[in-house]
Design a protein around this motif. Sequence first.
Motif, mmCIF file in Angstrom:
data_model
loop_
_atom_site.group_PDB
_atom_site.id
_atom_site.type_symbol
_atom_site.label_atom_id
_atom_site.label_comp_id
_atom_site.label_asym_id
_atom_site.label_seq_id
_atom_site.Cartn_x
_atom_site.Cartn_y
_atom_site.Cartn_z
ATOM 1 N N SER A 47 25.945 15.672 -1.070
ATOM 2 C CA SER A 47 26.096 16.195 0.301
ATOM 3 C C SER A 47 25.029 15.182 1.101
ATOM 4 N N SER A 48 25.536 14.585 2.242
ATOM 5 C CA SER A 48 24.506 13.866 3.117
ATOM 6 C C SER A 48 23.134 14.666 3.212
ATOM 7 N N TYR A 49 23.345 15.851 3.652
ATOM 8 C CA TYR A 49 22.283 16.602 3.857
ATOM 9 C C TYR A 49 21.278 16.667 2.718
ATOM 10 N N MET A 50 21.712 17.022 1.440
ATOM 11 C CA MET A 50 20.992 16.922 0.384
ATOM 12 C C MET A 50 20.428 15.666 -0.029
ATOM 13 N N LYS A 51 21.183 14.358 0.103
ATOM 14 C CA LYS A 51 20.844 13.167 -0.057
ATOM 15 C C LYS A 51 19.686 12.609 0.852
ATOM 16 N N ARG A 52 19.889 13.044 2.105
ATOM 17 C CA ARG A 52 18.722 12.868 3.140
ATOM 18 C C ARG A 52 17.321 13.675 2.837
ATOM 19 N N ILE A 53 17.519 14.640 2.296
ATOM 20 C CA ILE A 53 16.099 15.882 1.928
ATOM 21 C C ILE A 53 15.704 15.020 1.050
ATOM 22 N N VAL A 54 16.306 14.325 -0.180
ATOM 23 C CA VAL A 54 15.748 13.973 -1.118
ATOM 24 C C VAL A 54 15.126 12.566 -0.917
ATOM 25 N N GLN A 55 15.778 11.614 -0.138
ATOM 26 C CA GLN A 55 15.291 10.347 0.412
ATOM 27 C C GLN A 55 14.037 10.609 1.334
ATOM 28 N N ALA A 56 13.776 11.481 2.005
ATOM 29 C CA ALA A 56 12.956 11.776 2.901
ATOM 30 C C ALA A 56 11.619 11.986 1.986
ATOM 31 N N HIS A 57 11.823 12.860 1.002
ATOM 32 C CA HIS A 57 10.587 13.112 0.238
ATOM 33 C C HIS A 57 10.277 12.028 -0.626
ATOM 34 N N ARG A 58 11.194 11.245 -1.355
ATOM 35 C CA ARG A 58 10.696 10.034 -2.066
ATOM 36 C C ARG A 58 9.898 9.092 -1.031
ATOM 37 N N LEU A 59 10.232 8.976 0.411
ATOM 38 C CA LEU A 59 9.554 8.136 1.366
ATOM 39 C C LEU A 59 8.278 8.717 1.687
ATOM 40 N N HIS A 60 8.071 10.012 1.647
ATOM 41 C CA HIS A 60 6.929 10.745 1.703
ATOM 42 C C HIS A 60 5.863 10.196 0.613
ATOM 43 N N HIS A 61 6.657 10.180 -0.705
ATOM 44 C CA HIS A 61 5.622 9.721 -1.801
ATOM 45 C C HIS A 61 5.512 8.192 -1.867
ATOM 46 N N ALA A 62 6.309 7.479 -1.081
ATOM 47 C CA ALA A 62 5.962 5.904 -1.266
ATOM 48 C C ALA A 62 4.466 5.500 -0.892
ATOM 49 N N VAL A 63 3.523 6.714 -0.142
ATOM 50 C CA VAL A 63 2.259 6.288 0.208
ATOM 51 C C VAL A 63 1.682 7.147 -0.666
ATOM 52 N N HIS A 64 0.418 6.530 -1.407
ATOM 53 C CA HIS A 64 -0.082 7.474 -2.409
ATOM 54 C C HIS A 64 -1.627 7.955 -2.053
ATOM 55 N N SER A 65 -1.475 8.111 -0.552
ATOM 56 C CA SER A 65 -3.015 8.539 0.016
ATOM 57 C C SER A 65 -2.703 9.400 0.959
ATOM 58 N N ARG A 66 -3.560 10.014 1.468
ATOM 59 C CA ARG A 66 -3.459 11.085 2.427
ATOM 60 C C ARG A 66 -2.960 10.691 3.979
ATOM 61 N N LYS A 67 -3.335 9.370 4.219
ATOM 62 C CA LYS A 67 -3.116 9.026 5.382
ATOM 63 C C LYS A 67 -1.753 7.967 5.417
ATOM 64 N N GLY A 68 -1.038 7.997 6.548
ATOM 65 C CA GLY A 68 0.014 6.925 6.732
ATOM 66 C C GLY A 68 1.287 7.333 6.040
ATOM 67 N N THR A 69 1.738 8.533 5.719
ATOM 68 C CA THR A 69 2.703 8.702 5.014
ATOM 69 C C THR A 69 3.728 9.559 6.145
ATOM 70 N N VAL A 70 4.922 9.712 5.741
ATOM 71 C CA VAL A 70 5.950 10.206 6.858
ATOM 72 C C VAL A 70 6.791 11.527 6.025
ATOM 73 N N SER A 71 7.540 12.291 6.977
ATOM 74 C CA SER A 71 8.202 13.413 6.703
ATOM 75 C C SER A 71 7.605 14.422 6.112
ATOM 76 N N PHE A 72 6.978 15.252 6.863
ATOM 77 C CA PHE A 72 6.076 16.620 6.182
ATOM 78 C C PHE A 72 7.028 17.726 5.991
ATOM 79 N N GLY A 73 8.125 17.679 6.712
ATOM 80 C CA GLY A 73 8.804 18.969 6.704
ATOM 81 C C GLY A 73 9.670 19.136 5.405
ATOM 82 N N PHE A 74 10.503 20.187 5.296
ATOM 83 C CA PHE A 74 11.169 20.098 4.074
ATOM 84 C C PHE A 74 12.627 20.597 4.212
#
Length: 166
Positions: free
Chosen positions: A112-139
């Motif tokens: 589903s587009s919703y589930m794909k969006r949630i998974v992608q957002a979490h991957r983008l959150h993990h694209a930054v390995h430090s505590r600063k500068g990341t995105v998408s904190f919701g779930f």
Amino acid sequence: MSPLSGIALFVATVLGMELFAYAAHRWIMHGPGWFLHASHHRPRSGNWEWNDLYAAIFAVPSFILLLGGVHLGWWPGYAWIGAGIAAYGAIYFGFHDLIVHKRIRHRYVPRSSYMKRIVQAHRLHHAVHSRKGTVSFGFLYAPRPDVLKAQLRKSGALTQSSTIPD
């Protein structure tokens, strides 16, 4: 308390937990609680990571509210609120730990587009390995991936040539 009022309180709590989870993730886990959450932004070795302690920490209010509302004679609404917190935790575990991070092997593929969006957002959150500068904190809610990618580039956390997960 009527069952309908209890169910409304339960649903409101589940939805409200998304706001709480966003705030806790952004300003606690990526703030003073980074000493535990940092383990979640590194490759996991083994079944557990320090970040898993947050599940136990956030379960305490749910347990206390359920105990008080069911057995200790407190206002019955506390039981519904405690159940809403527990339900959000179960939803979080199912989506985050099982579907996104695959902590238990499965064959589920988000379609589903919703589930794909949630998974992608979490991957983008993990694209930054430090505590600063990341995105998408919701779930349960996530901005569109193109918006998140633009935020990552604007913040300087990633450059145009950086590899951003698809």
